[in-house]
Design an enzyme around this catalytic site. Structure first.
Site, mmCIF file in Angstrom:
data_model
loop_
_atom_site.group_PDB
_atom_site.id
_atom_site.type_symbol
_atom_site.label_atom_id
_atom_site.label_comp_id
_atom_site.label_asym_id
_atom_site.label_seq_id
_atom_site.Cartn_x
_atom_site.Cartn_y
_atom_site.Cartn_z
ATOM 1 C CE1 TYR B 295 29.414 38.748 114.373
ATOM 2 C CE2 TYR B 295 30.991 40.535 114.229
ATOM 3 C CZ TYR B 295 30.264 39.525 113.621
ATOM 4 O OH TYR B 295 30.389 39.305 112.278
ATOM 5 C CE1 TYR B 345 33.331 37.996 110.858
ATOM 6 C CE2 TYR B 345 33.359 37.267 108.580
ATOM 7 C CZ TYR B 345 32.947 38.154 109.538
ATOM 8 O OH TYR B 345 32.159 39.223 109.179
#
Ligand SMILES: [Zn+2]
Lengths: 136, 393
Positions: B295, B345
């Site tokens: 991440y 994103y």
């Protein structure tokens, strides 16, 4: 950023936290302390995570502490704040960590480990916050 | 190596919309489009979907997506809290629900107009309701203008620099590596737009020490998955990817994107806590992992993750990156889609999709012979992680 608000967002003041915000308005930085085991905690919460007691009292912080980490915010510029906006995580001498603004320091001079002291500042009507300065 | 059981969860379909800065349609339509694509990819009719899972900050009701893809009855639905930290929650829930025989086919989706709609990075207030736990929590930060994820994660990055000597250039090398992967990924927003370390160092300061090129994008788009049992997957004409291990983690020091109160905030202790379990469940070691999607809301967050999952020793991740090990052709290529910095994103789910492509052998930046992969959810929040494997591996 939506509406051009010139006001800071007001904190929620509820049964768990009202003492903290009212304390600031009264000129005191109050830290919760467990009534059973004495563990200090911040931000406020109703139950002691060490002993599960719901009894608590407060101790008044000296406002003195040490910078644990920090950031200097440049973007986005959110009204009504002035930029750059330095934010510090401070390990207060009373044993809890607290996040707030640092004023009056050149951003290049801020460092982990520096001693700071909180001044309680009326930043707007009915909102008082601890604002740190580098300790003399 | 652990054996695949008949009811083990297997990802059999992936779908996505294009990734953009202004999708020009609703989040519900994005979620439906990606979900329909995932079902088509799996070769499973929507009528068979009897489980749906998404995570917090998704503005689409599970039942609305389920109805529109042709679903008949939902036996299982779940939604995980904590934003990007929840990205693997739906996979964890699907894994448990399938193993327990609670349902047979789980649809997972995340659709959002996070650039043209509500931007997480803008310091916007998501909820002013005094009873909302986010608002109660953020009351200790918002009044000081401490309002953006970049500024919160900057605190952990600053501590990491202090503890281990990492520099802005070290963060920059991570950005350069991901933008390199994005540059050869036609689905990436930054396709054919690589950057240099100088570009990174010259990018504007956002929240010191984070520069613009340390920050992920804000994107519009949707990603979806279809997960079923290994038994059902064997009957489908697809390359299934089995969930070899998955779990979530929250600790007493965990907070909603403001992990300020632990003994050592340089690290994300949830990853340290999970890694051993995941490897043990999967029957694998760090050396067995061929590719990873970690991440990357902000570049510094990659460093403690590389350490937690055993790719290098604690404090040595910056050197590991400098030596090229996470880049194209490296020992453990990270975020081969370009990550959330280079591709888009979508709150962690586009990284899971890239891992599925890698294990199917269909990534545009394919790692040769990838059998096992690691994927993580958000850093600095209650989170999750998973090890995914090729069906046959
Ligand atoms: Zn106690």
């Amino acid at each position: 950023m939506g509406a051009k608000s010139s006001q800071r967002i007001r904190p929620v003041e509820n049964y768990d936290s009202a003492h903290f915000w009212q304390g600031l308005r009264d000129g005191k930085l109050l830290i919760q302390e467990c009534g059973a085991c004495g563990l200090r905690r911040h931000p406020p919460q109703p139950m002691c995570e060490q002993c599960q007691s719901l009894d608590w009292t407060t101790v008044e912080s000296s406002g003195r502490g040490t910078i644990y980490s920090y950031t200097v915010i440049h973007y986005p510029e959110i009204p009504p704040f002035e930029y750059p906006n330095a934010i510090v995580l401070v390990d207060l001498d009373e044993g809890v960590r607290l996040a707030s603004q640092l004023r009056g320091a050149d951003p290049d001079d801020i460092a982990i480990g520096q001693r700071v002291i909180a001044k309680l500042v009326d930043v707007q009507d009915d909102l008082t916050l601890p604002v740190f300065e580098i300790a003399p | 190596m652990s054996r695949t059981t008949d009811r083990q969860a297997v990802i059999v379909g992936i779908g996505a919309t294009e990734f953009s800065k202004d999708s020009g349609r609703t989040e519900l339509r994005l979620a439906c489009e990606a979900s329909r694509s995932a079902l088509e990819d799996a070769g499973i009719p929507g009528a068979e979907v009897d489980g749906v899972s998404t995570f917090s900050m998704d503005n689409n009701f599970e039942i609305d997506v389920h109805r529109q893809v042709g679903g008949h009855e939902l036996r299982f639905f779940s939604r995980t809290e904590y934003g990007g930290g929840a990205a693997l929650g739906p996979f964890h829930h699907a894994y448990c629900a399938l193993a327990a025989g609670q349902c047979q086919t789980v649809l997972i989706y995340r659709g959002m107009n996070e650039r043209s709609g509500l931007r997480f990075g803008g310091g916007q207030i998501m909820n002013m309701n005094a009873l909302n736990p986010d608002m109660i929590h953020f009351s200790h930060y918002f009044p000081s203008g401490f309002m953006t994820p970049a500024s919160w994660i900057a605190m952990t990055a600053r501590r990491y620099m202090h503890e281990y000597g990492a520099t802005s250039e070290d963060f920059g090398r991570i950005a350069v590596s991901m933008r390199d992967f994005a540059s050869t990924n036609p689905a990436a927003f930054y396709y054919e737009r690589p950057i240099t370390l100088d570009d990174h160092q010259n990018s504007r300061m956002i929240a010191d020490p984070l520069r613009l090129f340390d920050c992920c994008q804000e994107s519009d788009g949707a990603v979806a998955f279809v997960v079923t049992t290994a038994e059902r997957a064997r009957d489908l004409d697809v390359d299934g990817v089995r969930i070899a291990a998955v779990r979530q983690c929250a600790l007493p020091s965990s907070r909603q994107v403001t992990p300020f109160y632990g003994d050592d905030i340089a690290r994300f202790p949830e990853f340290d806590a999970m890694a051993g379990d995941l490897y043990e469940t999967a029957g694998l070691q760090p050396d067995d992992i061929d590719v990873a999607c970690l991440y990357d809301h902000f570049t510094p967050s990659i460093l403690p993750q590389l350490e937690a999952f055993g790719f290098c020793k604690t404090g040595e991740a910056a050197d590991f990156v400098r030596d090229g090990h996470i880049s194209r052709g490296g020992r453990i290529p990270v975020n081969t889609n370009g990550g959330q910095i280079g591709e888009a994103y979508i709150h962690g789910l586009n990284g899971v999709a890239e891992i599925v492509r890698q294990l199917r052998g269909t990534s545009v930046n394919q790692v040769a012979g990838a059998d096992h992969a690691l994927v993580t959810a958000g850093a600095g929040v209650p989170t999750g992680a998973a090890i995914l494997s090729r069906m046959e591996a």
